[in-house]
Write a protein that holds these residues in place. Sequence first.
Motif, PDB file in Angstrom:
ATOM      1  N   UNK A  18       3.550  -6.521 -11.448  1.00 47.86           N
ATOM      2  CA  UNK A  18       4.177  -7.226 -10.327  1.00 47.86           C
ATOM      3  C   UNK A  18       4.146  -6.355  -9.074  1.00 47.86           C
ATOM      4  N   UNK A  19       4.510  -5.090  -9.231  1.00 45.41           N
ATOM      5  CA  UNK A  19       4.546  -4.179  -8.088  1.00 45.41           C
ATOM      6  C   UNK A  19       3.161  -4.041  -7.456  1.00 45.41           C
ATOM      7  N   UNK A  20       2.135  -3.859  -8.288  1.00 46.38           N
ATOM      8  CA  UNK A  20       0.783  -3.710  -7.751  1.00 46.38           C
ATOM      9  C   UNK A  20       0.305  -5.005  -7.098  1.00 46.38           C
ATOM     10  N   UNK A  21       0.728  -6.138  -7.663  1.00 46.40           N
ATOM     11  CA  UNK A  21       0.359  -7.412  -7.058  1.00 46.40           C
ATOM     12  C   UNK A  21       0.987  -7.601  -5.693  1.00 46.40           C
ATOM     13  N   UNK A  22       2.255  -7.196  -5.544  1.00 49.27           N
ATOM     14  CA  UNK A  22       2.930  -7.305  -4.251  1.00 49.27           C
ATOM     15  C   UNK A  22       2.266  -6.386  -3.239  1.00 49.27           C
ATOM     16  N   UNK A  23       1.957  -5.173  -3.668  1.00 50.46           N
ATOM     17  CA  UNK A  23       1.279  -4.220  -2.765  1.00 50.46           C
ATOM     18  C   UNK A  23      -0.061  -4.793  -2.304  1.00 50.46           C
ATOM     19  N   UNK A  24      -0.797  -5.387  -3.224  1.00 54.19           N
ATOM     20  CA  UNK A  24      -2.099  -5.962  -2.876  1.00 54.19           C
ATOM     21  C   UNK A  24      -1.930  -7.110  -1.884  1.00 54.19           C
ATOM     22  N   UNK A  25      -0.925  -7.977  -2.136  1.00 56.61           N
ATOM     23  CA  UNK A  25      -0.677  -9.090  -1.223  1.00 56.61           C
ATOM     24  C   UNK A  25      -0.304  -8.585   0.165  1.00 56.61           C
ATOM     25  N   UNK A  26       0.598  -7.602   0.224  1.00 58.58           N
ATOM     26  CA  UNK A  26       1.026  -7.084   1.523  1.00 58.58           C
ATOM     27  C   UNK A  26      -0.135  -6.465   2.281  1.00 58.58           C
ATOM     28  N   UNK A  27      -1.077  -5.874   1.552  1.00 59.25           N
ATOM     29  CA  UNK A  27      -2.239  -5.277   2.211  1.00 59.25           C
ATOM     30  C   UNK A  27      -3.108  -6.294   2.922  1.00 59.25           C
ATOM     31  N   UNK A  28      -2.972  -7.569   2.558  1.00 57.12           N
ATOM     32  CA  UNK A  28      -3.746  -8.634   3.194  1.00 57.12           C
ATOM     33  C   UNK A  28      -3.014  -9.293   4.356  1.00 57.12           C
ATOM     34  N   UNK A  29      -1.742  -8.935   4.541  1.00 56.67           N
ATOM     35  CA  UNK A  29      -0.928  -9.597   5.550  1.00 56.67           C
ATOM     36  C   UNK A  29      -0.980  -8.840   6.870  1.00 56.67           C
ATOM     37  N   UNK A  30      -0.951  -9.571   7.978  1.00 55.30           N
ATOM     38  CA  UNK A  30      -1.032  -8.919   9.288  1.00 55.30           C
ATOM     39  C   UNK A  30       0.258  -8.184   9.630  1.00 55.30           C
ATOM     40  N   UNK A  31       0.114  -7.028  10.259  1.00 54.32           N
ATOM     41  CA  UNK A  31       1.272  -6.309  10.793  1.00 54.32           C
ATOM     42  C   UNK A  31       2.100  -5.580   9.764  1.00 54.32           C
ATOM     43  N   UNK A  32       1.545  -5.360   8.564  1.00 52.73           N
ATOM     44  CA  UNK A  32       2.293  -4.674   7.513  1.00 52.73           C
ATOM     45  C   UNK A  32       1.448  -3.542   6.943  1.00 52.73           C
ATOM     46  N   UNK A  33       2.056  -2.391   6.793  1.00 51.52           N
ATOM     47  CA  UNK A  33       1.420  -1.246   6.143  1.00 51.52           C
ATOM     48  C   UNK A  33       2.305  -0.787   4.989  1.00 51.52           C
ATOM     49  N   UNK A  34       1.779  -0.828   3.776  1.00 49.24           N
ATOM     50  CA  UNK A  34       2.523  -0.332   2.616  1.00 49.24           C
ATOM     51  C   UNK A  34       2.383   1.188   2.573  1.00 49.24           C
ATOM     52  N   UNK A  35       3.516   1.889   2.684  1.00 51.90           N
ATOM     53  CA  UNK A  35       3.468   3.349   2.710  1.00 51.90           C
ATOM     54  C   UNK A  35       3.904   3.968   1.386  1.00 51.90           C
ATOM     55  N   UNK A  36       4.404   3.140   0.456  1.00 52.85           N
ATOM     56  CA  UNK A  36       4.812   3.672  -0.834  1.00 52.85           C
ATOM     57  C   UNK A  36       5.240   2.570  -1.775  1.00 52.85           C
TER      58      UNK A  36
END
Length: 224
Positions: A18-36
């Motif tokens: 689930x965590x990796x899926x959320x990180x992957x989704x956020x990486x596709x969204x504009x204006x968001x950078x996953x830092x951890x």
Amino acid sequence: MTARKVARVVVADDQTVVREGIVMLLGLLPGIEVVGSAADGEEAVRMVAELAPDVVLMDLRMPRCDGVEATRRIRADHPGTQVVVLTTYADDDSLFPALQAGARGYLTKDADGDEIVRAIDDVLSGEAGLSPRIQRRLLERVTEPVRTLSQPPDEPPDGLTAREVEVLRLVADGQSNPEIARTLHVSTATVKTHINNLFAKAGLRDRTQAVHYAYRHGLAQPPG
């Protein structure tokens, strides 16, 4: 119109897929950078101290330190970081403790990317980032009639005994097991037995849920 700066986000969820899926989704969204990404609340608190993200997307039910306690610690020690809960659960015993701990947003895991971006934008602009479903539940809660101790239920809910109700009221009053034992002139072991029984009957996991259960059923009076 000037675009807002990129939001730096930490994701906290104990389920790796689930965590990796959320990180992957956020990486596709504009204006968001996953830092951890964190596997539990303890790790989330540590990452916030190290990385100073703008937002934490926080699951609630995690080992070591759950999402409510992690939210409370983050908001107390790092007020510049906002918390948006992203969880499977939308029941009162999950929703209200999270909001009381300082979460400014609350989404369920069926939220799509647009909802997540909107919630992050809302909390960063000082608004509440709540899904429509959560907004409806809050409105329903506000408009529910309040049961007071002067209007007790005809019978205790869920088959609780009079003594279990008495113990529950003392739990809601903030008393520890030894304090309850002194109040009722019984042993601490007896108090533990009563608490285990009432938790099992009412389907409660912890004392926080017990307090909300007592308020909801008119068995104890909320402060103020």
